[in-house]
Write an enzyme that holds these catalytic residues in place. Structure first.
Site, PDB file in Angstrom:
ATOM      1  N   MET A  38      -0.769 -34.873 -10.479  1.00 12.88           N
ATOM      2  CA  MET A  38       0.124 -34.940 -11.633  1.00 12.88           C
ATOM      3  C   MET A  38       0.231 -33.591 -12.329  1.00 12.88           C
ATOM      4  O   MET A  38      -0.669 -32.758 -12.243  1.00 12.88           O
ATOM      5  CB  MET A  38      -0.354 -36.015 -12.600  1.00 12.88           C
ATOM      6  CG  MET A  38      -0.173 -37.431 -12.083  1.00 12.88           C
ATOM      7  SD  MET A  38      -0.753 -38.671 -13.274  1.00 12.88           S
ATOM      8  CE  MET A  38      -0.240 -40.181 -12.459  1.00 12.88           C
ATOM      9  N   THR A  66      -4.718 -36.512 -22.723  1.00 10.43           N
ATOM     10  CA  THR A  66      -3.784 -36.369 -21.618  1.00 10.43           C
ATOM     11  C   THR A  66      -4.498 -35.738 -20.437  1.00 10.43           C
ATOM     12  O   THR A  66      -5.248 -34.786 -20.615  1.00 10.43           O
ATOM     13  CB  THR A  66      -2.543 -35.523 -21.965  1.00 10.43           C
ATOM     14  OG1 THR A  66      -1.730 -35.371 -20.794  1.00 10.43           O
ATOM     15  CG2 THR A  66      -2.909 -34.150 -22.488  1.00 10.43           C
ATOM     16  N   ILE A  67      -4.277 -36.281 -19.248  1.00 11.70           N
ATOM     17  CA  ILE A  67      -4.876 -35.663 -18.073  1.00 11.70           C
ATOM     18  C   ILE A  67      -4.156 -34.367 -17.721  1.00 11.70           C
ATOM     19  O   ILE A  67      -4.668 -33.565 -16.947  1.00 11.70           O
ATOM     20  CB  ILE A  67      -4.887 -36.609 -16.860  1.00 11.70           C
ATOM     21  CG1 ILE A  67      -3.472 -36.861 -16.333  1.00 11.70           C
ATOM     22  CG2 ILE A  67      -5.590 -37.909 -17.194  1.00 11.70           C
ATOM     23  CD1 ILE A  67      -3.452 -37.523 -14.968  1.00 11.70           C
ATOM     24  N   ASP A  68      -2.962 -34.160 -18.284  1.00  9.63           N
ATOM     25  CA  ASP A  68      -2.186 -32.951 -17.968  1.00  9.63           C
ATOM     26  C   ASP A  68      -2.772 -31.696 -18.606  1.00  9.63           C
ATOM     27  O   ASP A  68      -2.408 -30.579 -18.216  1.00  9.63           O
ATOM     28  CB  ASP A  68      -0.737 -33.117 -18.427  1.00  9.63           C
ATOM     29  CG  ASP A  68       0.009 -34.169 -17.633  1.00  9.63           C
ATOM     30  OD1 ASP A  68      -0.395 -34.441 -16.488  1.00  9.63           O
ATOM     31  OD2 ASP A  68       0.985 -34.730 -18.162  1.00  9.63           O
ATOM     32  N   ARG A  83       3.803 -32.317 -14.719  1.00  9.67           N
ATOM     33  CA  ARG A  83       5.251 -32.111 -14.733  1.00  9.67           C
ATOM     34  C   ARG A  83       5.609 -30.648 -14.928  1.00  9.67           C
ATOM     35  O   ARG A  83       6.375 -30.073 -14.160  1.00  9.67           O
ATOM     36  CB  ARG A  83       5.880 -32.954 -15.850  1.00  9.67           C
ATOM     37  CG  ARG A  83       7.353 -32.683 -16.107  1.00  9.67           C
ATOM     38  CD  ARG A  83       7.893 -33.628 -17.154  1.00  9.67           C
ATOM     39  NE  ARG A  83       7.951 -34.987 -16.648  1.00  9.67           N
ATOM     40  CZ  ARG A  83       9.065 -35.583 -16.215  1.00  9.67           C
ATOM     41  NH1 ARG A  83      10.211 -34.919 -16.231  1.00  9.67           N
ATOM     42  NH2 ARG A  83       9.043 -36.806 -15.773  1.00  9.67           N
ATOM     43  N   GLY A 106       0.622 -42.105 -20.895  1.00  9.42           N
ATOM     44  CA  GLY A 106      -0.187 -42.375 -19.719  1.00  9.42           C
ATOM     45  C   GLY A 106      -1.656 -42.390 -20.088  1.00  9.42           C
ATOM     46  O   GLY A 106      -2.149 -41.461 -20.732  1.00  9.42           O
ATOM     47  N   GLN A 147      -6.150 -40.815 -10.098  1.00  4.67           N
ATOM     48  CA  GLN A 147      -6.715 -39.618 -10.714  1.00  4.67           C
ATOM     49  C   GLN A 147      -6.936 -39.771 -12.214  1.00  4.67           C
ATOM     50  O   GLN A 147      -7.749 -39.068 -12.801  1.00  4.67           O
ATOM     51  CB  GLN A 147      -5.822 -38.408 -10.426  1.00  4.67           C
ATOM     52  CG  GLN A 147      -4.410 -38.495 -10.982  1.00  4.67           C
ATOM     53  CD  GLN A 147      -3.424 -37.624 -10.240  1.00  4.67           C
ATOM     54  OE1 GLN A 147      -3.544 -36.405 -10.250  1.00  4.67           O
ATOM     55  NE2 GLN A 147      -2.453 -38.231  -9.589  1.00  4.67           N
TER      56      GLN A 147
END
Length: 431
Positions: A189, A141-143, A191, A12, A298
């Site tokens: 977002m 990664t935005i996570d 997970r 992503g 986002q």
């Protein structure tokens, strides 16, 4: 002759992944005596397998410089995993054929945890097959769940967008709460990691300000307790704003919402937590509720990008090149935090094998004891990451982003058909 460079993007995308690409390009420019030409693979490892390459040497400097403020993946990203070397040797043989056909001696792969698995596989395969290849992973990664780094480039800008959107939407809700919406829920977002939900917590300036509730992927969701908290806040404040991780699970460890199942074994697409929570509020509390799903917004909001994030994204790209020049191999640049106030950081590196597909979740010390908000420790960590504005140039009221020529490199090998996607490691999403 110096070996050529191949750069690829995967997973992503983010608002700043192209800043990392720009960092790589700048790094190669600064070491012209060490490198040959620089190419990019369309759609990451897929482009490398298909010999679908573009020649960055033919792009004009202004277009390449515009990458620093352009969101998305300029060269196309992918979610595609290579199989194990033992059973999918033909994939690696094809990669080495493509690399050899174009004199590629350096492979820079820009992605998240799954993408670092791919980079590590290519690194190991090249060594075992005797092909002279330097492989560097570049984090994004935005996570914010990559191991080994204080923060993941891409997170700071997404966090800034989430916190800003929560604060702005809350003003809307508050203005009409007397006769209209009482509860607003925004799904972000994440997970397995609630970092973006935590970032939403930054919008709260005073104790009763929005968001009044943050729901973390790391904490089990209990419906009755949640409803009691929402009711109490609405009665006291007049309205309630909730930020929820898409990966919210119940006490049995089941996701609250699954948008769809993938054909890839053990992988599911999340989405729908906000409308599910909204329906619960309607049924249990009989309150008017609205919800929002920022989804790609986002991770694409370069118009409100974090200056810190852009700087760090470019820095890890440049550092990857420096590591290669120094003779390092199989590494990934990482951010090291030196201090919170003033915020100081540096760039180090770690072995790909140590961090590939390892997730870092929000620590307990960052989650308030009741599980519904962030702590002061979390604020100290998060606040510097969203500082500074990195606005792109605007023309006629709209942001002006990079437009690349994407000049194709002439193919020298027969066409290649991709294998059917293999199951990703640890049941995670493909790279």
């Amino acid at each position: 002759m110096p070996a050529n460079v191949l750069y690829g993007q995967a997973g992503g995308v983010t608002a700043v992944i192209n800043a990392s690409a720009h960092g790589v390009i700048q790094g190669v420019r600064h070491h012209r005596d060490h490198f040959g030409r620089i190419y990019a693979a369309r759609e990451g490892i897929i482009g490398a397998l298909r010999e679908d390459l573009v020649d960055l040497e033919r792009e004009d400097a202004a277009s390449l410089d515009a990458l620093r403020h352009t969101p998305g993946g300029a060269f196309g990203a992918c979610r595609y995993d290579l199989g194990p070397l033992e059973s999918h040797k033909h994939q690696y043989e094809r990669l080495m054929e493509v690399f050899a056909a174009h004199d590629i001696g350096y492979f820079f792969y820009n992605g998240g945890g799954g993408s670092m698995v791919t980079a590590e596989k290519v690194h190991v395969a090249a060594q075992q097959m005797g092909y002279p290849l330097t492989v560097m992973g570049i984090p994004k990664t935005i996570d914010n769940d990559l191991a080994g780094t204080d923060t993941s480039p891409g997170f700071g800008s997404a966090a800034k967008y989430v916190a800003t959107s929560v604060r702005e939407a809350a003003l809307d809700v508050a203005s009409m709460a007397e006769s209209s919406t009482k509860v607003f829920i925004m799904e972000v977002m994440g997970r397995h990691a609630g970092w973006l939900a935590a970032a939403g917590g930054l919008a709260q300036g005073r104790p009763d300000d929005a968001p009044q509730i943050v729901l973390f992927a790391e904490r089990a969701f209990h419906r009755r307790a949640f409803m009691d908290r929402v009711r109490e806040i609405v009665e006291r404040v007049g309205y309630c704003v909730v930020v929820a991780s898409e990966g919210l699970r119940d006490a049995d460890g089941q996701f609250l919402s699954v948008a769809e199942s993938s054909h890839v074994e053990d992988w599911i697409q999340l989405g729908g937590v906000a409308p599910n929570l909204a329906e619960m509020v309607r049924r249990d509390l009989d309150l008017k509720v609205h919800w929002a799903l920022p989804d790609y917004l986002q991770r694409a909001a370069a118009h409100i990008g974090s200056a810190t994030d852009v700087e760090q994204a470019a820095a890890v790209g440049e550092r990857a090149v420096e590591l290669a020049v120094a003779g390092e191999n199989g590494r990934m640049p990482v951010i090291r935090r030196e201090s919170d106030e003033p915020y100081e950081w540096s760039v180090d590196s770690v072995d790909l094998a140590r961090i590939a597909d390892v997730e870092t979740t929000v620590p307990e010390a960052f989650i308030r004891e009741d599980g519904y908000h962030i702590t002061e420790a979390a604020r100290r960590y998060l606040a510097p990451l969203i500082r500074g504005e990195a606005r792109p140039p605007f023309i006629n009221g709209l942001p002006d982003y990079a437009r690349l020529g994407m000049f194709p490199v002439e193919r020298r090998l027969p066409p290649y058909e991709l294998d059917e996607q293999v199951a990703p490691q640890k049941g995670g999403k493909p790279a």
